[in-house]
Scaffold this active site. Structure first.
Site, mmCIF file in Angstrom:
data_model
loop_
_atom_site.group_PDB
_atom_site.id
_atom_site.type_symbol
_atom_site.label_atom_id
_atom_site.label_comp_id
_atom_site.label_asym_id
_atom_site.label_seq_id
_atom_site.Cartn_x
_atom_site.Cartn_y
_atom_site.Cartn_z
ATOM 1 N N ARG A 180 0.721 -1.047 -0.194
ATOM 2 C CA ARG A 180 -0.395 0.091 -0.009
ATOM 3 C C ARG A 180 0.887 1.414 -0.283
ATOM 4 O O ARG A 180 1.249 1.616 1.060
ATOM 5 C CB ARG A 180 -0.943 0.149 0.943
ATOM 6 C CG ARG A 180 -2.309 1.484 0.760
ATOM 7 C CD ARG A 180 -3.113 1.152 3.173
ATOM 8 N NE ARG A 180 -2.262 1.573 3.066
ATOM 9 C CZ ARG A 180 -1.681 1.368 5.006
ATOM 10 N NH1 ARG A 180 -2.073 0.873 5.435
ATOM 11 N NH2 ARG A 180 -0.656 2.402 5.688
ATOM 12 N N HIS A 202 -4.344 4.139 4.322
ATOM 13 C CA HIS A 202 -5.716 2.776 4.348
ATOM 14 C C HIS A 202 -6.615 3.881 3.810
ATOM 15 O O HIS A 202 -7.167 3.812 3.806
ATOM 16 C CB HIS A 202 -5.111 3.081 6.067
ATOM 17 C CG HIS A 202 -6.387 2.095 6.181
ATOM 18 N ND1 HIS A 202 -6.360 0.723 6.061
ATOM 19 C CD2 HIS A 202 -7.859 2.020 7.106
ATOM 20 C CE1 HIS A 202 -7.629 0.404 5.975
ATOM 21 N NE2 HIS A 202 -7.928 0.988 6.943
ATOM 22 N N TYR A 249 3.769 4.857 11.558
ATOM 23 C CA TYR A 249 3.868 3.424 11.879
ATOM 24 C C TYR A 249 4.737 2.840 10.817
ATOM 25 O O TYR A 249 5.356 1.791 10.871
ATOM 26 C CB TYR A 249 2.736 3.262 11.752
ATOM 27 C CG TYR A 249 1.957 2.930 11.122
ATOM 28 C CD1 TYR A 249 1.567 1.816 9.201
ATOM 29 C CD2 TYR A 249 0.687 4.201 10.906
ATOM 30 C CE1 TYR A 249 1.218 2.208 8.979
ATOM 31 C CE2 TYR A 249 -0.226 4.062 9.712
ATOM 32 C CZ TYR A 249 0.034 3.170 8.520
ATOM 33 O OH TYR A 249 -1.238 2.898 7.605
#
Length: 397
Positions: free
Chosen positions: A289, A293, A302
């Protein structure tokens, strides 16, 4: 495909494929990459695989390129619209174009798709107007497309729930006698899309159990983009996801999710296996990705930027462009025409999104059931009377 479907069933999806006979890929840093099926390298070079092959011509590959470019434009444009306050939220797919276009183009018209909320590329391949997707994320409707027009279900926000829907639907077409007849225009299969994070949900595992027990004609297509929001795949599973399928009693295979040719070939074989009555298959599309998100997420909190930069070297669109250019299968005029089409699409999405009429608050009562119930009609009338009091007060001022 170069071999018969019977050969595919006998060997390609056998337990041997779980552990061996896959092309290897070396990531930019030289470390060893997980094993997967690959037919087009990140540098745009065709490679052979002993179990899967791409049977399309160069016109098909050019079509894949166009699909991926336009899918990315939908994603980029929708992200920009959300940043400008025109959408409430948007689920990005940046970097997953090959996984979605390859699998989407492998579908037959009679196959049915149960998506999550990120399958914008699959929706494109099924002929769905992307403005209908934007309407959902703008909040002017709850999904305005008819699932039966393109055999593409409404987006599912509840994580993993669509896998149960897909399994039930697959059992239905099985009982309708639309599986294993030998008629290519009749035999049908179902695809359930989900992410690596959803694989931890109980619904997904229950769907696996039912699909295996009833030999349902369903393909579980997992886009492993490495992150379940902020949780890495290492915290979700102790083994590669595709190997879980063997524990439920059906085969699994991992494919390079950034390779549109390999994704197409693997999905094509899995779908044919389902249509012939051979049961479910788990396909893990190993991808990444590149974006967040959703547009409410900040991935810099993160994950390392170096990981993102490394995956940029495996861009699914760039490798197809490199292949077409190197082989002389597309000239600059072709690429320019696709870019021009992308610009036109972007303009249409911007204008179309901003011109969407706001829904009336009472419309929500009209989309609960296929047929209005007496109780719901009473609720609608009562709420309309309540709203009218505000209009009366405003008129009296």
């Amino acid at each position: 495909m170069s071999r018969t479907t019977k050969d595919v069933i006998a060997s390609d999806f056998g337990p041997a494929l779980m552990h061996r006979r896959r092309a290897q890929a070396e990531p930019p840093d030289g470390s060893r990459e997980p094993e997967f099926v690959q037919l087009l390298t990140p540098e745009g070079e065709r490679v052979e695989h002993p179990s899967f092959s791409f049977d399309g011509d160069e016109e098909t590959v050019r079509g894949f390129y166009r699909d991926m470019v336009l899918t990315r434009r939908i994603d980029v444009e929708a992200t920009a619209l959300q940043r400008h306050g025109e959408l409430g939220i948007w689920a990005q797919l940046l970097g997953q174009e090959a996984a979605q276009v390859g699998s989407g183009r492998a579908l037959s018209p009679q196959d049915f798709v149960f998506p999550t909320y990120r399958e914008h590329g699959v929706a494109w391949c099924r002929g769905l107007d992307p403005l209908k997707l934007l309407g959902l994320f703008r909040g002017v409707d709850q999904g305005s497309w008819d699932p039966h027009e393109a055999n593409f279900g409404l987006y599912t926000i509840v994580i993993g729930a669509q896998t149960l829907h897909a399994t039930g639907y697959a059992m239905g077409i099985q009982r309708d006698g639309n599986v294993g007849t030998g008629d290519p225009d009749r035999d049908a299969a179902v695809v359930a899309y989900f992410g690596d994070g959803a694989s931890s949900q109980g619904d997904v595992n229950e769907a696996f159990i039912f699909a295996a027990s009833y030999n349902a004609p369903v393909v579980f297509f997992c886009q492993n983009n490495q992150w379940a929001i902020s949780e890495p795949i290492e915290r979700q599973s102790r083994i590669p996801l595709y190997q879980r399928a063997l524990g439920f009693g059906f085969p699994g295979v991992r494919v390079d999710g950034n390779d549109v040719l390999a994704t197409y070939a693997v999905t094509q074989a899995a779908l044919q296996r389902a249509r012939e009555g051979q049961g479910p298959t788990f396909v893990e599309a190993y991808t990444y990705r590149m974006g967040a998100h959703t547009t409410t997420d900040d991935p810099t909190r993160y994950r390392l930027s170096s990981d993102v930069e490394a995956w940029k070297l495996r861009d699914p669109i760039a490798r197809v462009k490199a292949y077409l250019s190197r082989q002389g299968h597309a000239d600059q005029a072709f690429f320019d025409s696709v870019e021009a089409e992308s610009e036109e699409l972007g303009e249409r999405l911007r204008e179309g999104c901003r011109s969407m009429p706001d829904p009336h608050v009472l419309d929500v009562f009209d989309h609960v059931y296929a047929e209005q119930t007496d109780e719901l009609a009473q609720q609608k009338a009562a709420y309309a009377a309540y709203l009218s009091t505000f209009e009366t007060e405003e008129a009296a001022r």
